[in-house]
Design a protein around this motif. Structure first.
Motif, PDB file in Angstrom:
ATOM      1  N   SER A  16       8.356   1.875 -13.009  1.00 61.96           N
ATOM      2  CA  SER A  16       8.980   1.557 -10.850  1.00 61.96           C
ATOM      3  C   SER A  16       7.975   1.595  -9.708  1.00 61.96           C
ATOM      4  O   SER A  16       7.586   0.709  -9.863  1.00 61.96           O
ATOM      5  CB  SER A  16      10.337   2.500 -11.152  1.00 61.96           C
ATOM      6  OG  SER A  16      10.837   2.833 -11.203  1.00 61.96           O
ATOM      7  N   LEU A  17       6.804   2.607 -10.561  1.00 58.31           N
ATOM      8  CA  LEU A  17       5.565   2.821  -9.855  1.00 58.31           C
ATOM      9  C   LEU A  17       4.410   1.495  -9.953  1.00 58.31           C
ATOM     10  O   LEU A  17       4.338   0.949  -9.102  1.00 58.31           O
ATOM     11  CB  LEU A  17       5.226   3.962  -9.626  1.00 58.31           C
ATOM     12  CG  LEU A  17       5.408   5.194  -8.298  1.00 58.31           C
ATOM     13  CD1 LEU A  17       4.640   6.214  -9.357  1.00 58.31           C
ATOM     14  CD2 LEU A  17       6.009   5.119  -7.515  1.00 58.31           C
ATOM     15  N   SER A  19       5.731  -1.603 -10.949  1.00 54.82           N
ATOM     16  CA  SER A  19       6.264  -2.404 -10.688  1.00 54.82           C
ATOM     17  C   SER A  19       5.834  -2.680  -9.171  1.00 54.82           C
ATOM     18  O   SER A  19       5.449  -4.127  -8.932  1.00 54.82           O
ATOM     19  CB  SER A  19       7.472  -2.343 -10.738  1.00 54.82           C
ATOM     20  OG  SER A  19       8.197  -2.666 -12.307  1.00 54.82           O
ATOM     21  N   ILE A  20       5.958  -1.534  -8.612  1.00 54.53           N
ATOM     22  CA  ILE A  20       5.660  -1.477  -6.783  1.00 54.53           C
ATOM     23  C   ILE A  20       4.169  -1.468  -6.501  1.00 54.53           C
ATOM     24  O   ILE A  20       3.769  -2.748  -5.496  1.00 54.53           O
ATOM     25  CB  ILE A  20       6.372  -0.079  -6.516  1.00 54.53           C
ATOM     26  CG1 ILE A  20       7.355   0.019  -6.532  1.00 54.53           C
ATOM     27  CG2 ILE A  20       5.671   0.006  -5.345  1.00 54.53           C
ATOM     28  CD1 ILE A  20       8.163   1.250  -6.174  1.00 54.53           C
ATOM     29  N   ARG A  23       3.462  -5.071  -7.408  1.00 55.31           N
ATOM     30  CA  ARG A  23       3.994  -6.167  -6.605  1.00 55.31           C
ATOM     31  C   ARG A  23       3.415  -6.207  -5.047  1.00 55.31           C
ATOM     32  O   ARG A  23       3.256  -6.752  -4.297  1.00 55.31           O
ATOM     33  CB  ARG A  23       5.413  -5.489  -5.886  1.00 55.31           C
ATOM     34  CG  ARG A  23       6.216  -6.473  -4.668  1.00 55.31           C
ATOM     35  CD  ARG A  23       7.636  -6.539  -4.052  1.00 55.31           C
ATOM     36  NE  ARG A  23       7.586  -5.546  -4.113  1.00 55.31           N
ATOM     37  CZ  ARG A  23       8.472  -3.609  -4.249  1.00 55.31           C
ATOM     38  NH1 ARG A  23       8.742  -4.327  -5.422  1.00 55.31           N
ATOM     39  NH2 ARG A  23       8.422  -2.608  -4.044  1.00 55.31           N
ATOM     40  N   GLU A  24       2.657  -4.235  -3.940  1.00 51.56           N
ATOM     41  CA  GLU A  24       2.258  -4.882  -3.443  1.00 51.56           C
ATOM     42  C   GLU A  24       0.538  -4.654  -3.424  1.00 51.56           C
ATOM     43  O   GLU A  24      -0.105  -5.746  -3.001  1.00 51.56           O
ATOM     44  CB  GLU A  24       1.827  -3.264  -2.977  1.00 51.56           C
ATOM     45  CG  GLU A  24       2.852  -2.458  -2.955  1.00 51.56           C
ATOM     46  CD  GLU A  24       3.097  -2.605  -1.377  1.00 51.56           C
ATOM     47  OE1 GLU A  24       2.632  -3.032  -0.604  1.00 51.56           O
ATOM     48  OE2 GLU A  24       4.386  -2.672  -0.826  1.00 51.56           O
ATOM     49  N   SER A  27       0.719  -8.904  -2.835  1.00 54.28           N
ATOM     50  CA  SER A  27       0.654  -8.990  -0.803  1.00 54.28           C
ATOM     51  C   SER A  27      -0.319  -9.036  -0.345  1.00 54.28           C
ATOM     52  O   SER A  27      -1.323  -8.433  -0.593  1.00 54.28           O
ATOM     53  CB  SER A  27       2.040  -7.508  -0.635  1.00 54.28           C
ATOM     54  OG  SER A  27       1.345  -7.413   0.693  1.00 54.28           O
ATOM     55  N   LEU A  38       0.550   5.336  -3.929  1.00 56.38           N
ATOM     56  CA  LEU A  38       1.288   4.535  -5.361  1.00 56.38           C
ATOM     57  C   LEU A  38       0.788   4.697  -6.176  1.00 56.38           C
ATOM     58  O   LEU A  38       1.080   5.644  -7.129  1.00 56.38           O
ATOM     59  CB  LEU A  38       1.724   3.721  -4.780  1.00 56.38           C
ATOM     60  CG  LEU A  38       2.715   3.492  -4.137  1.00 56.38           C
ATOM     61  CD1 LEU A  38       2.631   2.074  -4.285  1.00 56.38           C
ATOM     62  CD2 LEU A  38       3.902   4.081  -4.262  1.00 56.38           C
ATOM     63  N   LYS A  42       1.815   8.126  -9.253  1.00 57.31           N
ATOM     64  CA  LYS A  42       1.874   7.146 -10.632  1.00 57.31           C
ATOM     65  C   LYS A  42       0.688   8.287 -11.985  1.00 57.31           C
ATOM     66  O   LYS A  42       0.955   7.570 -13.017  1.00 57.31           O
ATOM     67  CB  LYS A  42       0.929   5.268 -11.050  1.00 57.31           C
ATOM     68  CG  LYS A  42       1.138   4.718 -12.390  1.00 57.31           C
ATOM     69  CD  LYS A  42       1.089   3.332 -12.154  1.00 57.31           C
ATOM     70  CE  LYS A  42       0.680   2.286 -13.890  1.00 57.31           C
ATOM     71  NZ  LYS A  42      -0.854   1.990 -13.551  1.00 57.31           N
TER      72      LYS A  42
END
Length: 66
Positions: A16-17, A19-20, A23-24, A27, A38, A42
């Motif tokens: 999950s981390l 993926s986050i 995504r970040e 950005s 993050l 991880k």
């Protein structure tokens, strides 16, 4: 909770981390402090997963020697 279930739960949080973080990083207005936090979380998860797996391997090895 069994050890295997704990490893699966930690692995799920790690993914999950991951993926986050991905995504970040895409950005345009990435917060570098947030991203660093993050990544540190991880890494800690990965280290804990590896530590547990090492203990599991050692216990399995000891069990086969007996």
């Amino acid at each position: 909770m069994t050890i295997e279930a704990r490893v699966r739960e930690l692995d799920h949080r790690h993914q999950s981390l991951k993926s986050i973080i991905a995504r970040e990083e895409r950005s345009p207005s990435v917060d570098s402090l947030y991203l660093s936090e993050l990544k540190r979380k991880k890494l800690k998860l990965k280290e804990e997963i590896e530590r547990i797996k090492t203990v599991m391997r050692q216990e399995a090895s000891e069990a086969t020697l007996q």
